[in-house]
Design a protein around this motif. Structure first.
Motif, PDB file in Angstrom:
ATOM      1  N   SER A 169       4.297  80.355  30.511  1.00  9.41           N
ATOM      2  CA  SER A 169       2.976  79.841  30.851  1.00  9.41           C
ATOM      3  C   SER A 169       2.885  78.360  30.518  1.00  9.41           C
ATOM      4  N   TYR A 170       1.821  77.731  30.998  1.00 11.66           N
ATOM      5  CA  TYR A 170       1.590  76.314  30.712  1.00 11.66           C
ATOM      6  C   TYR A 170       1.493  76.092  29.206  1.00 11.66           C
ATOM      7  N   GLU A 171       0.754  76.951  28.525  1.00 12.12           N
ATOM      8  CA  GLU A 171       0.619  76.797  27.075  1.00 12.12           C
ATOM      9  C   GLU A 171       1.961  76.943  26.368  1.00 12.12           C
ATOM     10  N   GLU A 172       2.761  77.899  26.783  1.00  9.75           N
ATOM     11  CA  GLU A 172       4.076  78.086  26.153  1.00  9.75           C
ATOM     12  C   GLU A 172       4.958  76.854  26.349  1.00  9.75           C
ATOM     13  N   ARG A 173       4.903  76.283  27.525  1.00 15.03           N
ATOM     14  CA  ARG A 173       5.707  75.089  27.781  1.00 15.03           C
ATOM     15  C   ARG A 173       5.215  73.897  26.964  1.00 15.03           C
ATOM     16  N   MET A 174       3.894  73.774  26.830  1.00 17.63           N
ATOM     17  CA  MET A 174       3.363  72.679  26.026  1.00 17.63           C
ATOM     18  C   MET A 174       3.704  72.862  24.550  1.00 17.63           C
ATOM     19  N   ARG A 175       3.674  74.082  24.077  1.00 15.70           N
ATOM     20  CA  ARG A 175       4.069  74.337  22.686  1.00 15.70           C
ATOM     21  C   ARG A 175       5.522  73.935  22.458  1.00 15.70           C
ATOM     22  N   GLN A 176       6.369  74.297  23.404  1.00 15.40           N
ATOM     23  CA  GLN A 176       7.778  73.946  23.260  1.00 15.40           C
ATOM     24  C   GLN A 176       7.965  72.434  23.340  1.00 15.40           C
ATOM     25  N   LEU A 177       7.203  71.795  24.231  1.00 14.63           N
ATOM     26  CA  LEU A 177       7.284  70.344  24.365  1.00 14.63           C
ATOM     27  C   LEU A 177       6.965  69.655  23.035  1.00 14.63           C
ATOM     28  N   PHE A 178       5.829  70.006  22.426  1.00 11.41           N
ATOM     29  CA  PHE A 178       5.451  69.363  21.175  1.00 11.41           C
ATOM     30  C   PHE A 178       6.412  69.738  20.043  1.00 11.41           C
ATOM     31  N   SER A 179       6.906  70.959  20.077  1.00 10.71           N
ATOM     32  CA  SER A 179       7.878  71.366  19.063  1.00 10.71           C
ATOM     33  C   SER A 179       9.147  70.527  19.166  1.00 10.71           C
ATOM     34  N   ASP A 180       9.648  70.348  20.391  1.00  8.63           N
ATOM     35  CA  ASP A 180      10.856  69.550  20.593  1.00  8.63           C
ATOM     36  C   ASP A 180      10.631  68.094  20.181  1.00  8.63           C
ATOM     37  N   LEU A 181       9.480  67.551  20.580  1.00  8.27           N
ATOM     38  CA  LEU A 181       9.207  66.146  20.273  1.00  8.27           C
ATOM     39  C   LEU A 181       9.032  65.922  18.779  1.00  8.27           C
ATOM     40  N   SER A 182       8.421  66.897  18.090  1.00  2.00           N
ATOM     41  CA  SER A 182       8.166  66.710  16.658  1.00  2.00           C
ATOM     42  C   SER A 182       9.465  66.627  15.849  1.00  2.00           C
TER      43      SER A 182
END
Length: 399
Positions: A169-182
């Motif tokens: 989902s969009y939320e799952e992808r955004m969570r992964q995005l911020f996790s990777d960036l952090s």
């Protein structure tokens, strides 16, 4: 480090076809003064610099002139991301020339900012969606997440071919995005996030309501990295703290852009930070440069007297006049002679107080008003900002 946070300038925006550039010029003069008085080291502008993909030349010139002043000879770094109203390519086209003024620009998620000198400051490391900057000797890791539409997110991130990846989902992808960036946060540095998105349960009194499309763009405050020292957001016009995330703030827009926004105050945020230390946020109020007012009059005579009383005042006016017949052209001309900035005159009929009609001819009305009038006649209800936003996005994509 002293940080100034702002967003949602919407340069070039009109109100019922009337330009807001004079008000925006006044705000930007004040903004430059605020940044100088606060001795800002870093300015974060969190999207929606312009109001359209093709802003007028005067709006672009105003933006460029302001950036030069903000840089204070290259001593202050300015970080800018695009919002859903901005054309990412057009916004960042001047990026290479802006470097000498300390200006960093990111148009889409995954933008890789070149390393090197930015005015008197430096970006020593960068990658898709992040920079490591040294500003006046202090280190800062800044995560850059411009408006992450489904399309832009799919183009830049998480484009795996397996079925599990495609089904996220969009939320799952955004969570992964911020996790990777952090993971790019380094010890001893300030940890900053700047993004343009809509957080669930944020108050949406302003014109930037969520373009939900089934709720896909609604995100919880918990998606942001726990290690972030400050999260600078744009998209919501009402200034506010983000529910469920005490380190995230919407600075709000600097100007009231429609009738719904007149009930809250505008501001910019001054943030004082030390790595791993407490975040101190100061709200700096902005004046109302030209108020939007709703005048409710009991008769045409009352309306003319009201126009005469306020003829010398600077304000945008929506007039509602109680009447049992039509309004004569000479009366309309008399009102507008006395008060030039009347945006609309709506007769309110006693038999049906909800019956309201803009007295201007169709060819005089701006596109968005025509669309809203048609929608109201067709469906017997007002078009929401969400629906209008979706329509405008579709039209931009068609163009």
């Amino acid at each position: 480090m002293k940080i100034i946070h702002t967003a949602d300038w919407h340069l070039g925006k009109n109100l019922e076809g009337q330009s807001r550039l004079p008000e925006q010029e006044a705000f930007l003069r004040d903004f430059v003064d605020i940044c100088e008085k606060e001795e800002a080291d870093l300015i974060l502008i969190a999207g929606d610099i312009y109001d359209s993909y093709n802003p007028p030349a005067a709006a672009e010139q105003l933006f460029y002139d302001t950036l030069k002043q903000l840089s204070r000879g290259g001593t202050c770094m300015t970080v800018i991301i695009s919002g859903n109203h901005d054309n990412p390519d057009r916004l960042t086209a001047s990026g290479p020339l802006a470097r000498e003024h300390g200006i960093v620009m990111a148009g889409t998620p995954g933008t890789v900012v070149p390393t090197g000198s930015y005015g008197h400051n430096t970006i020593t490391d960068s990658g898709p969606g992040y920079v490591h900057a040294v500003i006046k000797g202090e280190a800062a890791d800044i995560l850059l997440v411009p408006f992450p539409s489904e399309k832009r997110l799919g183009e830049r991130y998480l484009t795996g071919t397996d079925e599990t990846e495609r089904g996220k989902s969009y939320e799952e992808r955004m969570r992964q995005l911020f996790s990777d960036l952090s993971s790019r946060f380094t010890p001893g540095s300030l940890h900053l996030v700047v993004s343009h998105l809509f957080v669930m349960d944020s108050a949406t009194d302003g014109s930037e309501r969520s373009v939900q499309l089934g709720g896909s763009y609604l995100l919880p405050g918990s998606i942001f990295p726990e290690k972030a020292d400050y999260i600078a957001l744009g998209h919501v016009h009402k200034p506010q703290k983000v529910p469920g995330q005490k380190k995230a703030r919407y600075s709000g827009s600097p100007i009231h852009y429609n009738q719904r926004e007149i009930h809250f105050s505008n501001q910019v945020l001054s943030v004082s930070l030390h790595p791993g230390g407490e975040c101190h946020v100061k709200e700096i109020p902005l004046p109302v440069y030209k108020p939007i007012e709703i005048w409710r009059c009991d008769s045409v005579e009352d309306a003319i007297l009201t126009c005469e009383k306020h003829s010398g005042e600077e304000s945008w006016v929506y007039m509602e006049i109680k009447i049992d017949s039509y309004i004569h052209e000479e009366d309309i001309r008399a009102m507008k002679r006395l008060k030039a900035d009347i945006l609309s005159i709506r007769p309110i009929f006693p038999k049906d107080s909800e019956q309201r009609q803009d007295i201007r001819r169709p060819e005089e009305l701006p596109f968005d008003v025509l669309v809203k009038n048609y929608y109201r006649q067709k469906f017997q209800t007002d078009m929401t900002e969400e629906t209008m936003g979706v329509l405008m996005e579709i039209l931009r994509e068609e163009d």
